[in-house]
Design an enzyme around this catalytic site. Structure first.
Site, PDB file in Angstrom:
ATOM      1  CD1 TRP A 232      -3.329  -0.622   0.521  1.00 17.38           C
ATOM      2  CD2 TRP A 232      -2.158  -2.353   1.270  1.00 17.38           C
ATOM      3  NE1 TRP A 232      -4.140  -1.725   0.464  1.00 17.38           N
ATOM      4  CE2 TRP A 232      -3.441  -2.806   0.920  1.00 17.38           C
ATOM      5  CE3 TRP A 232      -1.231  -3.280   1.760  1.00 17.38           C
ATOM      6  CZ2 TRP A 232      -3.830  -4.136   1.050  1.00 17.38           C
ATOM      7  CZ3 TRP A 232      -1.622  -4.603   1.885  1.00 17.38           C
ATOM      8  CH2 TRP A 232      -2.904  -5.015   1.536  1.00 17.38           C
ATOM      9  CB  CYS A 268      -9.027  -4.166  -0.763  1.00 15.87           C
ATOM     10  SG  CYS A 268      -9.822  -2.730  -1.532  1.00 15.87           S
ATOM     11  CG  HIS A 326     -12.041  -3.239   2.497  1.00 13.99           C
ATOM     12  ND1 HIS A 326     -10.831  -3.582   1.932  1.00 13.99           N
ATOM     13  CD2 HIS A 326     -12.417  -4.300   3.255  1.00 13.99           C
ATOM     14  CE1 HIS A 326     -10.485  -4.783   2.344  1.00 13.99           C
ATOM     15  NE2 HIS A 326     -11.434  -5.242   3.145  1.00 13.99           N
ATOM     16  CG  ASP A 349     -11.885  -8.650   3.630  1.00 11.10           C
ATOM     17  OD1 ASP A 349     -11.099  -8.698   2.665  1.00 11.10           O
ATOM     18  OD2 ASP A 349     -12.095  -7.612   4.282  1.00 11.10           O
ATOM     19  CG  ASN A 389     -23.463  -1.399  11.377  1.00 14.72           C
ATOM     20  OD1 ASN A 389     -24.183  -0.489  10.994  1.00 14.72           O
ATOM     21  ND2 ASN A 389     -23.738  -2.664  11.157  1.00 14.72           N
ATOM     22  CE1 TYR A 507      -8.389   0.093  -0.926  1.00 12.92           C
ATOM     23  CE2 TYR A 507      -6.210   0.503  -1.837  1.00 12.92           C
ATOM     24  CZ  TYR A 507      -7.112  -0.353  -1.223  1.00 12.92           C
ATOM     25  OH  TYR A 507      -6.747  -1.629  -0.893  1.00 12.92           O
TER      26      TYR A 507
END
Length: 681
Positions: A232, A268, A326, A349, A389, A507
């Site tokens: 990243w 991702c 993501h 994921d 959330n 991002y």
């Protein structure tokens, strides 16, 4: 008395069987079938003939290095009058010139490479996959259009950009391209659970929950010889920028070709797309999901704590982050390990973020469990629940070391998106993950998830409000204005400090260089009727932001307002995405199967500087024969001029196909485009 069939040879009828089992796109050179569905083998006898009731044949099916009847990796069975689709069975369906033998596996048989022995005559090998068309399979899915999209579609759309401007990015999943199924089976073979206990792992492959968890762990390489290494930063000199990939095929082939050396590099959406390709290749319905404003909760307290300095710029004081977006995948299956009501889409994921049971993997967790706050259900409920959330607490860190809570409206879990069935449009699936904000159901969910912070949070009916306004579309290469808008509802004049800044951002929330800044120490925010508004523009000049932009084309705008009379701080943050120029693709000729086609591909230089080292890269499942087409331009492309190439390809299959294009240059990097092409027979 039973007489064993005297078999001289057999024909696996690969073309017929593979077509019947919807695996023919893998090729018809070998037998690839789906569990719970009969397939045909034609037997040629050396002597004698088949006699109903008198002829016999002992068959044995085995998979894995340690086949066992107990673990379902070995089965012995004989001929019966009729096929039994609930277990391994075989029946003769005709016996004229040859004996047609129908063979069926149970709908819960382990997937993978199998060996089938025909008595003493010998054995053959075949590949067994999940069967979402079979009602007894855990991955069974109703609806032919859905199956076409989530199992058979070899290309698709992944949404990037930001919540205000979702950008569709084409992707070539390519799960049926040459060599991809073998690479996917190798992923299963190389997973540490298989290396530790291959017999138990082979048995576990009957269960898509287990296999989805293996895929999540093996698409990244953090604990194993997985497919992709994540990075990243902006230095990809020892590998490939994640932005440059157009599909999964090259990634999976490179991993398989280099003895399972991790492919450099992924982020991702690349991890998710490869996991989707692997899932579909094995027969699990799968789709890529984008969650905008995605929270990364590092300590499972469902709170994201952010710190800003006196200029409103984000500080790196905690591992908690909010990613601009993501991506993960959802796989479709039943959950017999949970109470009823949690079948269907499961979040998985593969991006390595936090460990689960000691391994960098995440899920599967039912979407219904996330929505209902059942975060103790397997697997990794708290992490995914927080992504959509979590509560955001922002603190203002002063020069003297003190911190003050900032009034802000930052929310997570916005516009959760996936590609629509049968079209390239965006489908908003936020409702599958969460109830509407402020609803009674939402409050019940937070209570169940013990999310007391969200319950106790009071709506700040502040006298001062601040937000950031932008123009509808901001194109890369242009100068434009953005605005901090202060609204005064206090009934009196306010003296404030307004700091309005902009920085490049990746991002995943990592800040880059300064793109523009304004500090108004004594802003007078007066009251007007009915509302007092104060508008402050910030000019974004290409000459200022060009050198700071990452390949994500994102800029973070932050407006910090400090009320001198109360010392309250108000923060508005907005990420903007600068739009790349459009790639235009024109198909020349009539698109037909096995007929050579040409495509003219054009991009106009929108910048005020020449583009050097221009290169177009093109691929498409069943269009470019599994190969990548690269065309480089010899000369510079001046401002306002077109970069143009013509490429040639020969479609191998009819139907709706996607030609995926990437443009790269020294100043304009990895612009994506595509063209849907209907190929006739």
């Amino acid at each position: 008395m039973k007489f064993t069939l005297d078999i001289a040879s057999w024909d696996l009828e690969c073309e017929f069987n593979n077509t019947d089992h919807r695996t023919e796109l893998n090729g018809t050179e070998r037998l690839i079938v789906r569990r719970g569905q009969p397939f045909t083998v034609n037997l040629h006898l050396r002597s004698g003939a088949y006699q109903p009731g008198s002829s016999a044949l002992d068959l044995t099916a085995e998979t894995g290095p340690q086949p066992s009847d107990q673990y379902g990796t070995r089965a012995s069975f004989g001929l019966t009058d009729q096929i039994d689709t609930s277990q391994w069975s075989a029946a003769v369906t005709s016996h004229m010139d040859m004996v047609s033998l129908s063979i069926c596996s149970p709908p819960d048989a382990p997937i993978g490479r199998w060996r089938l022995s025909l008595g003493q005559a010998g054995q053959f090998e075949f590949v067994l996959l999940y069967n979402p068309w079979c009602t007894g399979d855990m991955v069974y899915m109703e609806g032919e259009k859905e199956l076409e999209e989530y199992v058979l579609a070899q290309d698709g759309i992944i949404f990037r950009g930001n919540s205000q401007y979702p950008i569709p990015t084409p992707w070539n999943f390519g799960q049926f391209e040459d060599g991809i199924l073998d690479a996917c089976l190798r992923i299963l073979d190389m997973n540490p659970k298989c290396l530790r206990n291959p017999g138990k792992d082979a048995s576990g492959r009957r269960n898509p929950i287990y296999v989805s968890r293996v895929i999540s762990a093996m698409v990244n390489c953090n604990d194993d010889q997985g497919v992709l290494l994540g990075k990243w930063t902006n230095d990809y000199t020892d590998g490939v920028s994640p932005m440059s990939w157009r599909g999964s095929v090259e990634i999976l082939r490179n991993w398989d070709r280099t003895a399972c050396e991790p492919v450099r590099y992924g982020q991702c959406w690349v991890f998710a797309a490869v996991a989707c390709s692997v899932s579909r290749a094995l027969g699990i319905p799968s789709r890529v999901i984008t969650n905008y404003q995605s929270a990364h909760d590092s300590n499972s307290n469902l709170i994201i704590e952010l710190f800003v300095d006196e200029n409103g710029q984000l500080m790196k004081n905690s591992r908690d982050m909010i990613w601009n977006y993501h991506c993960w995948i959802e796989n479709w299956m039943t959950r017999p390990d949970l109470q009823t009501g949690f079948d269907g889409w499961q979040a998985v994921d593969p991006t390595p973020q936090e460990k689960s049971e000691g391994v960098y993997c995440c899920g599967p967790i039912p979407l219904k469990a996330i929505k209902q706050g059942e975060i103790t259900y397997k697997y990794d409920g708290p992490f995914i629940f927080a992504e959509v959330n979590a509560d955001v607490h922002t603190f203002w860190k002063l020069k003297d070391g003190r911190t003050k809570k900032v009034i802000t409206t930052t929310k997570v879990g916005l516009k959760i998106s996936t590609k629509s069935v049968g079209s390239d449009e965006r489908e908003d699936i936020t409702h599958l993950y969460k109830y509407p904000e402020g609803s009674e159901e939402e409050r019940e969910t937070f209570t169940k998830a013990n999310h007391q912070n969200k319950l106790l949070q009071q709506q700040d009916n502040a006298g001062l409000l601040i937000n950031v306004k932008v123009s509808p579309e901001m194109r890369k290469g242009c100068d434009f204005d953005v605005f901090a808008v202060v609204t005064n509802n206090t009934g009196s004049e306010k003296k404030c400090r307004l700091v309005f800044g902009s920085r490049a951002v990746s991002y995943n929330g990592i800040l880059g260089g300064n793109c523009g800044f304004k500090d108004l120490l004594n802003s007078c925010v007066r009251l007007y009727q009915p509302l007092g508004k104060y508008l402050t523009p910030l000019r974004m000049n290409f000459s200022n932001y060009a050198s700071h932009l990452t390949e994500d084309n994102l800029i973070r705008l932050a407006a910090l307002l400090v009320d001198y009379s109360t010392q309250e701080a108000y923060l508005a943050v907005r990420n903007i995405v600068l739009v790349n120029p459009e790639i235009r693709v024109r198909i020349l000729g009539e698109p037909k199967e096995r007929r050579k086609l040409a495509a003219e591909i054009t991009l106009q230089n929108p910048l005020s500087v020449p583009l050097l080292d221009c290169c177009f890269t093109v691929e498409g499942s069943n269009l470019t024969d599994g190969k990548i087409i690269t065309e480089r331009l010899d000369s510079a492309v001046e401002p306002g001029q077109d970069a143009k190439v013509k490429i040639y390809f020969t479609p191998t299959r009819s139907g709706l196909r996607k030609l995926v294009v990437d443009f790269d240059s020294n100043k304009l990097c990895h612009v994506k485009g595509y063209r849907n092409v209907i190929i006739g027979k």
